[in-house]
Motif scaffolding. Structure first.
Motif, mmCIF file in Angstrom:
data_model
loop_
_atom_site.group_PDB
_atom_site.id
_atom_site.type_symbol
_atom_site.label_atom_id
_atom_site.label_comp_id
_atom_site.label_asym_id
_atom_site.label_seq_id
_atom_site.Cartn_x
_atom_site.Cartn_y
_atom_site.Cartn_z
ATOM 1 N N VAL A 71 0.848 -1.186 0.000
ATOM 2 C CA VAL A 71 0.000 0.000 0.000
ATOM 3 C C VAL A 71 0.887 1.240 0.000
ATOM 4 O O VAL A 71 1.771 1.390 0.853
ATOM 5 N N SER A 72 0.678 2.132 -0.971
ATOM 6 C CA SER A 72 1.360 3.421 -1.019
ATOM 7 C C SER A 72 0.388 4.459 -0.469
ATOM 8 O O SER A 72 -0.641 4.757 -1.092
ATOM 9 N N GLN A 73 0.705 4.983 0.698
ATOM 10 C CA GLN A 73 -0.266 5.746 1.476
ATOM 11 C C GLN A 73 -0.771 7.020 0.822
ATOM 12 O O GLN A 73 -1.974 7.196 0.603
ATOM 13 N N HIS A 74 0.138 7.944 0.573
ATOM 14 C CA HIS A 74 -0.282 9.307 0.251
ATOM 15 C C HIS A 74 -0.869 9.452 -1.145
ATOM 16 O O HIS A 74 -1.676 10.364 -1.382
ATOM 17 N N ASP A 75 -0.469 8.589 -2.085
ATOM 18 C CA ASP A 75 -1.042 8.682 -3.433
ATOM 19 C C ASP A 75 -2.111 7.623 -3.681
ATOM 20 O O ASP A 75 -2.581 7.458 -4.800
ATOM 21 N N HIS A 76 -2.493 6.883 -2.632
ATOM 22 C CA HIS A 76 -3.643 5.977 -2.683
ATOM 23 C C HIS A 76 -3.498 4.921 -3.787
ATOM 24 O O HIS A 76 -4.430 4.673 -4.551
ATOM 25 N N LYS A 77 -2.335 4.296 -3.823
ATOM 26 C CA LYS A 77 -2.087 3.239 -4.805
ATOM 27 C C LYS A 77 -1.801 1.920 -4.092
ATOM 28 O O LYS A 77 -1.262 1.889 -2.986
ATOM 29 N N LEU A 78 -2.174 0.823 -4.760
ATOM 30 C CA LEU A 78 -1.744 -0.508 -4.336
ATOM 31 C C LEU A 78 -0.726 -0.984 -5.350
ATOM 32 O O LEU A 78 -1.040 -1.158 -6.533
ATOM 33 N N LEU A 79 0.516 -1.143 -4.908
ATOM 34 C CA LEU A 79 1.618 -1.532 -5.779
ATOM 35 C C LEU A 79 1.829 -3.036 -5.750
ATOM 36 O O LEU A 79 1.537 -3.701 -4.756
ATOM 37 N N ARG A 80 2.364 -3.532 -6.850
ATOM 38 C CA ARG A 80 2.710 -4.955 -6.939
ATOM 39 C C ARG A 80 4.184 -5.065 -7.303
ATOM 40 O O ARG A 80 4.610 -4.607 -8.360
ATOM 41 N N ASP A 92 -5.741 1.422 -8.265
ATOM 42 C CA ASP A 92 -5.826 2.816 -7.845
ATOM 43 C C ASP A 92 -6.962 2.915 -6.825
ATOM 44 O O ASP A 92 -8.118 2.610 -7.122
ATOM 45 N N LEU A 93 -6.634 3.351 -5.615
ATOM 46 C CA LEU A 93 -7.595 3.378 -4.516
ATOM 47 C C LEU A 93 -8.190 4.765 -4.278
ATOM 48 O O LEU A 93 -9.002 4.941 -3.372
ATOM 49 N N ALA A 94 -7.790 5.751 -5.066
ATOM 50 C CA ALA A 94 -8.078 7.150 -4.758
ATOM 51 C C ALA A 94 -9.565 7.434 -4.587
ATOM 52 O O ALA A 94 -9.959 8.216 -3.713
ATOM 53 N N ALA A 95 -10.400 6.808 -5.397
ATOM 54 C CA ALA A 95 -11.828 7.097 -5.338
ATOM 55 C C ALA A 95 -12.483 6.533 -4.081
ATOM 56 O O ALA A 95 -13.642 6.853 -3.781
ATOM 57 N N PHE A 96 -11.754 5.715 -3.343
ATOM 58 C CA PHE A 96 -12.350 5.015 -2.212
ATOM 59 C C PHE A 96 -11.711 5.391 -0.875
ATOM 60 O O PHE A 96 -12.093 4.855 0.160
ATOM 61 N N CYS A 97 -10.726 6.291 -0.891
ATOM 62 C CA CYS A 97 -9.973 6.645 0.311
ATOM 63 C C CYS A 97 -10.409 7.988 0.876
ATOM 64 O O CYS A 97 -10.521 8.964 0.146
#
Length: 288
Positions: A71-80, A92-97
């Protein structure tokens, strides 16, 4: 009275540590303030950096092919992160955070991710948000229930009950996990004292939840074991900082690795913390 346990120090000199994961004989951790993921020898505490995450890493987990989710906190991304170190955006988690993305539990390729729900460091008032669900294919949705600072999570040893720390609601919540990975039937599993703010958690083979009492610097700072219904059976008191997260590991899955951070809310807002890894023997084994 809860049974008291003592701890031993394994490693120090870190920033703000989170999300310990014992995997293939090694201990993986995120360091918020040093913006890196590290892997540690669980016997002697030596460690090395394996990934830079400039926007601050948090939750960690592993997929069946050996790749790591971060989990990349500040830019709301889930990295692999693939086994060869190549890193891509899994979702991309931005719409849900609401606020920073945070801790995560991965079960059979499904990622369940908490988020602050508000600006913790900036002193905003807590407000409800949702637990995020990312499928193995990277599709993003939310689980039912308005949750207050969804944080550490774990699958109960029954294989069906998914447990969640709600830090600012002072409770452990539960869902029923369906075969397709979706979560239903949100409910309270254990009410905690108002002075307990559960952060990261792990579950033992008897179904007890071990959680860190975060944001607490006083005599109740420490790790606690709670059973369904709210009975607290064990405690490991920590005199010098926040008790943040724990996980079982070791060859017999009977060593409890404890993550503590010497900080305060004002220091946290400024990126100041001293992170430690400690261990305890509590007479139980991990469930997962």
């Amino acid at each position: 009275m809860p049974t008291d346990h003592k701890f031993n120090e394994l490693s120090s000199g870190h920033g703000f540590l989170e999300s310990p994961r014992y995997h293939d004989g090694r201990l993986y951790l995120s360091d918020f303030f040093n913006t890196r993921v590290i892997v540690m020898d669980p016997k002697d505490g030596s460690w090395e950096k394996i990934a830079d995450v400039p926007t601050s890493p948090s939750g960690l987990g592993f997929l069946a092919d050996g790749s790591m989710l971060i989990v990349s906190q500040h830019d709301h991304k889930l990295l692999r992160r693939a086994a060869d170190g190549t890193t891509t955006v899994h979702a991309d988690l931005a719409a849900f955070c609401g606020g920073d993305a945070n801790d995560m539990r991965v079960v059979d390729g499904h990622a369940y991710i908490g988020n602050f729900g508000f600006d913790l460091a900036g002193g905003a008032e807590p407000r409800p948000t949702n637990l995020i669900h990312v499928t193995p294919d990277g599709e993003v949705s939310t689980a039912p229930g308005d949750v207050l600072f969804p944080n550490g999570a774990e699958l109960h040893p029954d294989g069906k009950t998914f447990l969640l720390s709600e830090t600012f609601a002072h409770k452990i919540s539960a869902y029923d996990r369906q075969p397709d990975g979706t979560l239903i039937n949100y409910r309270t599993w254990a009410e905690l004292p108002e002075t307990h703010s559960p952060d990261g958690m792990t579950v033992d083979s008897d179904g007890g939840v071990w959680y860190g009492n975060a944001l607490t610097e006083g005599p109740e700072s420490g790790f606690y074991r709670v059973e369904e219904g709210g009975k607290i059976t064990d405690q490991i008191l920590v005199p010098d900082g926040w008790a943040v997260a724990a996980t079982f590991g070791g060859p017999d899955n009977d060593v409890l690795y404890l993550i503590t951070n010497a900080t305060t809310l004002p220091d946290f807002a400024e990126g100041k913390s001293a992170g430690y890894v400690r261990t305890a023997s509590v007479g139980r084994r991990g469930a997962n």
